[in-house]
Scaffold this active site. Structure first.
Site, PDB file in Angstrom:
ATOM      1  N   PHE A 146       0.856  -1.187   0.000  1.00 58.96           N
ATOM      2  CA  PHE A 146       0.000   0.000   0.000  1.00 58.96           C
ATOM      3  C   PHE A 146       0.890   1.234   0.000  1.00 58.96           C
ATOM      4  CE2 PHE A 146      -2.216   3.623   1.689  1.00 58.96           C
ATOM      5  CZ  PHE A 146      -3.386   3.607   0.953  1.00 58.96           C
ATOM      6  N   ASP A 233       9.371   3.180   1.959  1.00 57.32           N
ATOM      7  CA  ASP A 233       8.151   3.923   2.284  1.00 57.32           C
ATOM      8  C   ASP A 233       7.904   3.757   3.777  1.00 57.32           C
ATOM      9  OD1 ASP A 233       5.623   4.867   2.804  1.00 57.32           O
ATOM     10  OD2 ASP A 233       4.683   3.969   1.035  1.00 57.32           O
ATOM     11  N   LYS A 274       2.481  11.277   7.171  1.00 57.71           N
ATOM     12  CA  LYS A 274       1.726  11.021   8.395  1.00 57.71           C
ATOM     13  C   LYS A 274       2.306  11.718   9.637  1.00 57.71           C
ATOM     14  CE  LYS A 274      -0.960   7.235   6.731  1.00 57.71           C
ATOM     15  NZ  LYS A 274      -0.634   6.107   5.891  1.00 57.71           N
TER      16      LYS A 274
HETATM   17  C1  LIG Z   1      -0.872   6.182   4.373  1.00 58.15           C
HETATM   18  C2  LIG Z   1       0.200   5.631   3.517  1.00 58.15           C
HETATM   19  C3  LIG Z   1       0.488   6.194   2.249  1.00 58.15           C
HETATM   20  C4  LIG Z   1      -0.344   7.288   1.644  1.00 58.15           C
HETATM   21  O1  LIG Z   1      -0.371   8.451   2.388  1.00 58.15           O
HETATM   22  P1  LIG Z   1      -1.545   9.517   2.124  1.00 58.15           P
HETATM   23  O2  LIG Z   1      -1.166  10.675   2.987  1.00 58.15           O
HETATM   24  O3  LIG Z   1      -2.824   8.865   2.548  1.00 58.15           O
HETATM   25  O4  LIG Z   1      -1.527   9.828   0.683  1.00 58.15           O
HETATM   26  C5  LIG Z   1       1.546   5.671   1.536  1.00 58.15           C
HETATM   27  N1  LIG Z   1       2.275   4.649   2.015  1.00 58.15           N
HETATM   28  C6  LIG Z   1       2.031   4.086   3.215  1.00 58.15           C
HETATM   29  C7  LIG Z   1       2.893   2.963   3.697  1.00 58.15           C
HETATM   30  C8  LIG Z   1       0.972   4.541   3.990  1.00 58.15           C
HETATM   31  O5  LIG Z   1       0.701   3.961   5.160  1.00 58.15           O
END
Ligand SMILES: *Cc1c(COP(=O)(O)O)cnc(C)c1O
Length: 426
Positions: A146, A233, A274
């Site tokens: 994700f 990520d 985040k």
């Molecule tokens: C939440 C998340 C995203 C996307 O972030 P948004 O601010 O919702 O666009 C990308 N990668 C990971 C691992 C995430 O948990």
């Protein structure tokens, strides 16, 4: 016209239902206030927040230091665009690059934007530094990843719900199984066009899948050997959530200022979002060293809001809180306690199969089919008992409270969780 006053949860839900796009399926809790590890609904009921906005609120709701930074900067200068300089961005970039140990930072707003940015940098680097023929670059990703919701990102998702009927898809991505270094090696070995390997050090959305202890370092080694960028990520796993400054810090407990201990796997490209703002503002970033970041030149990438002074001030305050309040150590300590207490329960339970996770990013797997509504029903019952959590992918419930929780509060939460689960024992 003043904002319509909401007098009940029911009324608020109805308004959203009638006037908002139906792109989410929220738990029926309408929150109107938050402080630390708690949130309150419109009726005044108090809950422990066990989602923390998908780990954006690691520092706790409305942290006074972060709110103060937001207020101060918002009433002084909020947005200039990058057509002009502002007097906060550079100081933030210096602070954050030292904090995480990279030469440069590229500021964006949302997580998906930061992932997009990382993909663009990796492709450009492949053409200009690695010598890949233009338009031929591949990026390797993992199954059940994700990384966000943009057209390109969902192009390499294998979540049918996220993908279906949004094509045509962006080409240039190769999917391999997660936690499988051999598959990575095979995908890279005979393909000189690979620009990067994009990976979550722990797959959060997929259900908090923690890979084998050596996966991340082995993946990095394979990338280094083959001149492929290792792109982490850490939007969900980073910034103290998993009991390290980053999940790629492995078992190190330092606060990110040490001489890069032996368990640290350094990404070539680090993606953050985040908790970079503690949930107070959309702030994301891509970090890399000069040889990679300098492929981006004026006019080639940007964002109107990216790097705005409010975001910069908020991010510095949010990172300060992580350090000042020792959130890394707390996440590590409470995470161990949480899994131990849950394991004690699971040994005698037939409703939960297992608990897994690292730091305070954990999940339980419910003993029922992925299609059943049991996990959802448990979350509804948890809400009744004063704790908010959300199922992820069928029968899995993610537990990720703010990292400012105390041990006493955590024990209280485990009591709520086990009491609730007992209602569902067969
Ligand atoms: C939440 C998340 C995203 C996307 O972030 P948004 O601010 O919702 O666009 C990308 N990668 C990971 C691992 C995430 O948990």
């Amino acid at each position: 016209m003043p904002l319509q006053k909401i007098s009940s949860s029911e009324e608020a839900i109805k308004l959203e239902d009638q006037h908002g796009a139906h792109n989410y399926h929220p738990l029926p809790a309408v929150l109107s206030r938050g402080e630390g590890v708690h949130v309150w609904d419109v009726e005044g009921n108090k809950y422990y927040d066990f989602l923390s906005a998908y780990s954006a609120v690691n520092q706790g709701h409305c942290h006074p230091k972060i709110v103060e930074a937001l207020h101060q900067q918002a009433s002084k200068l909020a947005l200039t665009s990058r057509a002009f300089h502002n007097d906060v961005l550079g100081a933030y970039e210096k602070y954050a690059t030292e904090y995480f140990g990279f030469d440069k930072l590229l500021p964006m707003n949302t997580g998906a934007e930061a992932v997009e940015t990382a993909i663009k940098i990796a492709r450009k680097w492949a053409y200009e530094k690695k010598g890949v023929k233009e338009t031929e670059a591949d990026i390797i990703v993992c199954e059940n990843n994700f990384h966000g919701r943009t057209t390109t990102i969902i192009s390499f998702s294998n979540d049918e719900e996220a993908r279906k009927n949004f094509g045509p898809y962006t080409p240039g991505f190769i999917k391999i199984p997660y936690d499988d270094p051999e598959a990575l090696e095979n995908a890279i070995k005979n393909n000189p066009n690979v620009a990067g390997f994009l990976v979550e050090p722990i797959q959060g959305e997929a259900g908090v899948y923690v890979p084998s202890d050596d996966f991340i370092q082995r993946a990095k080694d394979i990338c280094s050997k083959n001149n492929v960028l290792f792109m982490a990520d850490e939007i969900q796993t980073g910034i103290a959530r998993t009991g390290g400054l980053l999940a790629v810090c492995g078992h190190c407990t330092c606060e990110g200022h040490c001489e890069r201990q032996e368990t640290y796997t350094r990404p070539d490209i680090l993606i953050l979002g985040k908790a970079l703002s503690g949930g107070n503002y959309p702030v994301s970033a891509v970090l890399a060293d000069d040889d990679i970041m300098n492929v981006i030149k004026p006019g080639q990438h940007g964002s109107t809001f990216g790097g705005n002074p409010v975001a910069a001030a908020v991010a510095v305050a949010a990172l300060d809180v992580v350090k000042d309040e020792h959130l890394i150590q707390n996440a590590r300590k409470l995470g161990k306690l949480f899994r131990r207490l849950m394991d004690d329960y699971i040994r005698e339970s037939n409703i939960v199969n297992l608990v897994r996770g690292r730091g305070l990013l954990n999940a339980i797997v419910i003993n029922d089919s992925a299609e059943s509504t049991t996990a959802w029903d448990i979350c509804l019952a948890l809400k009744e008992n004063g704790l908010l959590a959300k199922p992820t992918h069928g029968n899995i419930i993610r537990f990720a409270p703010p990292l400012v929780m105390t041990e006493e509060q955590l024990r209280d939460c485990v009591k709520i969780i086990t009491k609730t689960l007992k209602q569902f024992e067969k």
